[in-house]
Design a protein around this motif. Structure first.
Motif, mmCIF file in Angstrom:
data_model
loop_
_atom_site.group_PDB
_atom_site.id
_atom_site.type_symbol
_atom_site.label_atom_id
_atom_site.label_comp_id
_atom_site.label_asym_id
_atom_site.label_seq_id
_atom_site.Cartn_x
_atom_site.Cartn_y
_atom_site.Cartn_z
ATOM 1 N N UNK A 35 0.839 -1.189 0.000
ATOM 2 C CA UNK A 35 0.000 0.000 0.000
ATOM 3 C C UNK A 35 0.876 1.242 0.000
ATOM 4 N N UNK A 36 0.520 2.204 -0.839
ATOM 5 C CA UNK A 36 1.280 3.444 -0.886
ATOM 6 C C UNK A 36 0.554 4.485 -1.711
ATOM 7 N N UNK A 37 0.779 5.747 -1.399
ATOM 8 C CA UNK A 37 0.131 6.864 -2.077
ATOM 9 C C UNK A 37 1.204 7.674 -2.798
ATOM 10 N N UNK A 38 1.059 7.844 -4.093
ATOM 11 C CA UNK A 38 2.049 8.560 -4.894
ATOM 12 C C UNK A 38 2.293 9.962 -4.371
ATOM 13 N N UNK A 39 1.315 10.536 -3.707
ATOM 14 C CA UNK A 39 1.491 11.886 -3.171
ATOM 15 C C UNK A 39 2.499 11.932 -2.036
ATOM 16 N N UNK A 40 2.844 10.766 -1.505
ATOM 17 C CA UNK A 40 3.885 10.674 -0.462
ATOM 18 C C UNK A 40 5.003 9.742 -0.956
ATOM 19 N N UNK A 41 5.774 10.192 -1.940
ATOM 20 C CA UNK A 41 6.802 9.311 -2.514
ATOM 21 C C UNK A 41 7.866 8.886 -1.508
ATOM 22 N N UNK A 42 8.162 9.766 -0.536
ATOM 23 C CA UNK A 42 9.159 9.407 0.473
ATOM 24 C C UNK A 42 8.711 8.176 1.253
ATOM 25 N N UNK A 43 7.425 8.099 1.555
ATOM 26 C CA UNK A 43 6.913 6.952 2.303
ATOM 27 C C UNK A 43 6.959 5.687 1.462
ATOM 28 N N UNK A 44 6.665 5.811 0.162
ATOM 29 C CA UNK A 44 6.750 4.636 -0.717
ATOM 30 C C UNK A 44 8.176 4.098 -0.722
ATOM 31 N N UNK A 45 9.141 4.989 -0.845
ATOM 32 C CA UNK A 45 10.539 4.565 -0.926
ATOM 33 C C UNK A 45 11.023 3.909 0.362
#
Length: 270
Positions: free
Chosen positions: A131-141
């Motif tokens: 799960x991840x939101x593109x608007x928070x790329x730092x969290x995805x990484x």
């Protein structure tokens, strides 16, 4: 409401608000959508009937781009905004060429995640879903599944296919792409497709109004604005073009490539 709809509702899923992932699924002829999605999709198709073919062209571009990258030696893929699983998923295309290719699928739609995890349950090691939101790329990484699955000391292909046009200016699309780019080593790639208002302006405005009722607004941009998202990447031939113009391996579905409504490109980080 059907039994299936009730089951999703009981799981906290809003089946009454159109979802961009389920709209795309409908355009592709899928069945993982609800009445609200079908009504919104048909309203859009009544104004811009090319959307159904554009969705197919977009999916075809994804397949060609992944195949190109695998042939170039890329073995790691970060697919953000993956959408509902369908034929020709990224791992299927990449692993035809590179059996050890690793793919991390990221989405924030709970239905997409549920279907993706069910589909990939029998696949060992090479594929993960998070799960991840593109608007928070730092969290995805920094997502544990991503950090464990992909090695960012080696080239990675980031796939942003038909997703950036759901990012508003308030969410700063350039910051998002820059954050992802800066996390990638030399030799990595960006694959991006994006809807534009440079063609059929009035129809585009009407279609955009329908998406205001969906879970994400549609933000069409000019070709110049889309090209700016590739800053820091070197576009590979043929550059930023309409979907059917990017290294076609078949005849286009229509004579005028601009009817694809979406431009696309692949960039390499030097």
């Amino acid at each position: 409401m059907s039994v299936a709809d009730e089951e999703w509702t009981q799981r906290g899923i809003d089946v009454n608000t159109p979802s961009v992932a389920r709209l795309y699924d409908y355009y592709l002829g899928g069945k993982d959508n609800f009445p609200s999605d079908r009504l919104a999709a048909e309203e859009i198709l009544s104004v811009v009937p090319e959307v159904r073919i554009a969705a197919r062209e977009n999916r075809a571009f994804l397949g060609r781009a992944v195949r190109f990258l695998a042939e170039e030696g890329i073995e790691q893929f970060l697919d953000i905004g993956t959408g509902l699983p369908t034929q020709g998923n990224v791992h299927e295309v990449a692993q035809e060429i590179r059996p050890d290719a690793r793919v991390a699928y990221i989405d924030n739609d709970p239905i997409v995640l549920a279907h993706a995890r069910a589909l990939l349950r029998g696949i060992k090691g090479e594929v993960t879903v998070a799960s991840g939101d593109l608007r928070q790329p730092e969290e995805i990484l920094q997502t544990p599944e991503v950090r464990k699955h992909l090695d960012f000391s080696k080239p990675v292909a980031v796939l942003l296919v038909a997703i950036m046009h759901f990012i508003t200016e308030a969410d700063d699309p350039r910051r998002i792409v820059t954050t992802l780019r800066d996390a990638l080593p030399s030799g990595s790639y960006l694959v991006l497709s994006h809807g534009t208002h440079d063609n059929r302006t009035e129809a585009a405005k009407k279609g955009t109004k329908v998406y205001e009722r969906a879970n994400s607004p549609l933000v069409l941009r000019s070709r110049t604005e889309i090209r700016e998202l590739f800053d820091g990447f070197e576009l590979v031939n043929p550059g930023l073009v309409w979907l059917p113009e990017w290294r076609p391996d078949d005849f286009p579905l229509y004579d005028d490539p601009s009817q694809a409504l979406i431009v696309c490109g692949v960039g390499r980080k030097p």
